[in-house]
Motif scaffolding. Sequence first.
Motif, PDB file in Angstrom:
ATOM      1  N   SER A   1      36.292 -36.783 -70.573  1.00  0.00           N
ATOM      2  CA  SER A   1      35.545 -36.740 -71.836  1.00  0.00           C
ATOM      3  C   SER A   1      34.201 -37.449 -71.709  1.00  0.00           C
ATOM      4  N   VAL A   2      34.165 -38.537 -70.954  1.00  0.00           N
ATOM      5  CA  VAL A   2      32.902 -39.248 -70.725  1.00  0.00           C
ATOM      6  C   VAL A   2      31.926 -38.348 -69.967  1.00  0.00           C
ATOM      7  N   PHE A   3      32.402 -37.695 -68.920  1.00  0.00           N
ATOM      8  CA  PHE A   3      31.532 -36.800 -68.148  1.00  0.00           C
ATOM      9  C   PHE A   3      31.060 -35.622 -68.999  1.00  0.00           C
ATOM     10  N   LEU A   4      31.943 -35.038 -69.799  1.00  0.00           N
ATOM     11  CA  LEU A   4      31.546 -33.912 -70.650  1.00  0.00           C
ATOM     12  C   LEU A   4      30.552 -34.352 -71.723  1.00  0.00           C
ATOM     13  N   THR A   5      30.725 -35.549 -72.251  1.00  0.00           N
ATOM     14  CA  THR A   5      29.758 -36.085 -73.210  1.00  0.00           C
ATOM     15  C   THR A   5      28.403 -36.300 -72.543  1.00  0.00           C
ATOM     16  N   GLY A   6      28.425 -36.765 -71.305  1.00  0.00           N
ATOM     17  CA  GLY A   6      27.177 -36.924 -70.553  1.00  0.00           C
ATOM     18  C   GLY A   6      26.476 -35.599 -70.326  1.00  0.00           C
ATOM     19  N   ILE A   7      27.253 -34.560 -70.045  1.00  0.00           N
ATOM     20  CA  ILE A   7      26.667 -33.229 -69.859  1.00  0.00           C
ATOM     21  C   ILE A   7      26.027 -32.757 -71.162  1.00  0.00           C
ATOM     22  N   ILE A   8      26.698 -32.967 -72.277  1.00  0.00           N
ATOM     23  CA  ILE A   8      26.140 -32.588 -73.577  1.00  0.00           C
ATOM     24  C   ILE A   8      24.823 -33.330 -73.823  1.00  0.00           C
ATOM     25  N   ALA A   9      24.794 -34.609 -73.515  1.00  0.00           N
ATOM     26  CA  ALA A   9      23.566 -35.398 -73.700  1.00  0.00           C
ATOM     27  C   ALA A   9      22.441 -34.875 -72.814  1.00  0.00           C
ATOM     28  N   LEU A  10      22.746 -34.547 -71.568  1.00  0.00           N
ATOM     29  CA  LEU A  10      21.717 -34.039 -70.659  1.00  0.00           C
ATOM     30  C   LEU A  10      21.233 -32.655 -71.084  1.00  0.00           C
ATOM     31  N   PHE A  11      22.151 -31.804 -71.533  1.00  0.00           N
ATOM     32  CA  PHE A  11      21.748 -30.490 -72.044  1.00  0.00           C
ATOM     33  C   PHE A  11      20.836 -30.653 -73.261  1.00  0.00           C
ATOM     34  N   SER A  12      21.180 -31.566 -74.152  1.00  0.00           N
ATOM     35  CA  SER A  12      20.364 -31.793 -75.347  1.00  0.00           C
ATOM     36  C   SER A  12      18.975 -32.287 -74.969  1.00  0.00           C
TER      37      SER A  12
ATOM     38  N   LEU B   1      15.447 -30.407 -75.769  1.00  0.00           N
ATOM     39  CA  LEU B   1      14.365 -31.083 -76.495  1.00  0.00           C
ATOM     40  C   LEU B   1      13.061 -31.105 -75.705  1.00  0.00           C
ATOM     41  N   ILE B   2      13.151 -31.397 -74.414  1.00  0.00           N
ATOM     42  CA  ILE B   2      11.946 -31.419 -73.576  1.00  0.00           C
ATOM     43  C   ILE B   2      11.320 -30.034 -73.511  1.00  0.00           C
ATOM     44  N   SER B   3      12.148 -29.015 -73.315  1.00  0.00           N
ATOM     45  CA  SER B   3      11.617 -27.651 -73.216  1.00  0.00           C
ATOM     46  C   SER B   3      10.993 -27.206 -74.527  1.00  0.00           C
ATOM     47  N   LEU B   4      11.656 -27.481 -75.646  1.00  0.00           N
ATOM     48  CA  LEU B   4      11.094 -27.084 -76.936  1.00  0.00           C
ATOM     49  C   LEU B   4       9.819 -27.845 -77.261  1.00  0.00           C
ATOM     50  N   PHE B   5       9.799 -29.140 -76.981  1.00  0.00           N
ATOM     51  CA  PHE B   5       8.594 -29.923 -77.216  1.00  0.00           C
ATOM     52  C   PHE B   5       7.432 -29.361 -76.399  1.00  0.00           C
ATOM     53  N   GLY B   6       7.704 -29.045 -75.138  1.00  0.00           N
ATOM     54  CA  GLY B   6       6.650 -28.489 -74.299  1.00  0.00           C
ATOM     55  C   GLY B   6       6.173 -27.144 -74.788  1.00  0.00           C
TER      56      GLY B   6
ATOM     57  N   LEU C   1      13.533 -17.516 -80.741  1.00  0.00           N
ATOM     58  CA  LEU C   1      14.224 -16.798 -79.671  1.00  0.00           C
ATOM     59  C   LEU C   1      14.342 -17.667 -78.422  1.00  0.00           C
ATOM     60  N   TYR C   2      13.305 -18.414 -78.131  1.00  0.00           N
ATOM     61  CA  TYR C   2      13.329 -19.316 -76.977  1.00  0.00           C
ATOM     62  C   TYR C   2      14.423 -20.369 -77.150  1.00  0.00           C
ATOM     63  N   LEU C   3      14.577 -20.886 -78.365  1.00  0.00           N
ATOM     64  CA  LEU C   3      15.627 -21.867 -78.637  1.00  0.00           C
ATOM     65  C   LEU C   3      17.002 -21.260 -78.400  1.00  0.00           C
ATOM     66  N   LEU C   4      17.215 -20.038 -78.869  1.00  0.00           N
ATOM     67  CA  LEU C   4      18.496 -19.370 -78.626  1.00  0.00           C
ATOM     68  C   LEU C   4      18.740 -19.156 -77.139  1.00  0.00           C
ATOM     69  N   LEU C   5      17.694 -18.788 -76.421  1.00  0.00           N
ATOM     70  CA  LEU C   5      17.845 -18.576 -74.980  1.00  0.00           C
ATOM     71  C   LEU C   5      18.095 -19.882 -74.230  1.00  0.00           C
ATOM     72  N   LEU C   6      17.720 -20.986 -74.803  1.00  0.00           N
ATOM     73  CA  LEU C   6      18.031 -22.281 -74.194  1.00  0.00           C
ATOM     74  C   LEU C   6      19.451 -22.728 -74.527  1.00  0.00           C
ATOM     75  N   ILE C   7      19.874 -22.507 -75.751  1.00  0.00           N
ATOM     76  CA  ILE C   7      21.151 -23.040 -76.212  1.00  0.00           C
ATOM     77  C   ILE C   7      22.344 -22.202 -75.763  1.00  0.00           C
TER      78      ILE C   7
END
Length: 108
Positions: free
Chosen positions: A7-18, A22-27, A50-56
Amino acid sequence: MHTPLQSVFLTGIIALFSLDILISLFGALFSPYFCELNPLFAPFTGTPALYLLLLIIPKMALLWGFVLISDRLNAIMPTPLYGTVVCATAFTIQLVYAGWLFGMNFFA
């Protein structure tokens, strides 16, 4: 079912994906120098929704795949070691990728 370590590793993956989203959308929204390196997503940077959907969507599918694989390995193997290896490897790969993206976006 997941172990607490998984669960810790999966939470870390969620944080890194988020963070990646955020970095891609900000850019894409605020930087005139933003360039999407993925040739499949690059044409869609001009349409933020559409870009947000393609990222998520791919990230959610990938996360769901990690969850399903680790759950299946936890169910069929005598110890949860194999599911933990899947989660830890996925987290490590995403951490290295996030570090590379950070360097490419902020120091290049």
